[in-house]
Scaffold this motif. Sequence first.
Motif, short mmCIF file in Angstrom:
data_model
loop_
_atom_site.label_atom_id
_atom_site.label_comp_id
_atom_site.label_asym_id
_atom_site.label_seq_id
_atom_site.Cartn_x
_atom_site.Cartn_y
_atom_site.Cartn_z
N ASP A 98 40.98 52.62 43.30
CA ASP A 98 42.21 51.80 43.61
C ASP A 98 42.59 50.58 43.11
O ASP A 98 41.95 49.92 42.37
N HIS A 158 39.88 46.26 50.79
CA HIS A 158 38.68 46.93 51.41
C HIS A 158 37.88 47.72 51.26
O HIS A 158 37.79 47.99 50.11
N GLU A 191 42.66 43.15 46.53
CA GLU A 191 44.02 43.35 46.38
C GLU A 191 45.46 42.35 47.08
O GLU A 191 45.67 42.49 48.34
N GLU A 286 45.59 45.04 42.11
CA GLU A 286 44.46 45.52 42.63
C GLU A 286 43.43 46.05 41.65
O GLU A 286 43.98 46.71 40.28
MN MN Z 1 43.72 49.79 48.13
#
Ligand code: MN
Length: 300
Positions: A98, A158, A191, A286
């Motif tokens: 991500d 996360h 992020e 991120e």
């Molecule tokens: Mn993310």
Amino acid sequence: MAIPGEVFQKYRLAGKIAREVREEMRRTVREGMPIIDICEKAESLIRKKGGKPAFPCNVSVNEIAAHYTSPPQDKRTVPENSIVKIDIGVHVDGYIADTAVTVCFNPEYDDLADTAEEALKKAVEILQPGLSLSRFGSTIQKTIKTRGFKPVSNLTGHLIGRYLIHAGKSLPNVFHVSTSRVKEGEIYGVEPFTTVAKAAGRVENGEEAHIFRYLKHKSLKDPYAKRLLNHIRKNFQTLPFTERWLQGCVPPSSYETAFSGLLSSKALMSYPVFVEASRKPVAQAEHTILVVKDGCKVLT
Ligand code: MN
Ligand code: MN
């Protein structure tokens, strides 16, 4: 605990694809470009490189902090003088990378975007086994405040799990009372989001939602709703998807009823767009990282 070698290889491949697509998109995005073209280009590049999108490409403009992707036939374009967050997710066999970048078309926002990058760099420096989440949050907050900006307090990094973007644990970008610590072998999306000092510094749900995910099985009377739900489970499992990816799955004349039936039965959930509460511009940076014995490894 370290992660098994074959799992690491999949994360590494997902990370490489995500990085290449992010950099390609950073170079491609222009003012006036249709947002749907950006989304579709990113998603098709991911597939061409041998990955699958872990979620629809997010293109979030100005005060929209996250979660905008084009609906089918989207007419929107990148506005002039805007600040644009492009957030890309790739998975290989459910192992997710991500990553996001901010592209600025207004020099006034350059420092805001650089500060998100600086905060991300700081995060990568300090992440290691045993680091407390409170300590993490206060360090990121301080890094952003020192440069004259504000972190978005209710958006966090996360923990990532297989087929799970948010696997429970959050990495706060502000001080937060927590006894939880970072552990070796964990994978995180890190992020920081930044906004201007006079902003509210938090996001609220906007009116629209164009990203969804499977929640639970429901017995449905409408055969087309049933077909759609099977398609969603089979193709996206517990990962987010968008209606653009459902085109052609059921006859167009039956689609609207079938899809709204899935939402109202709560077989699906939706992710509303996140809007900065005082409508001030937001930047984001991120990476996905793996926590290793003596620090962390950036996968993206
Ligand atoms: Mn993310
Ligand atoms: Mn992301």
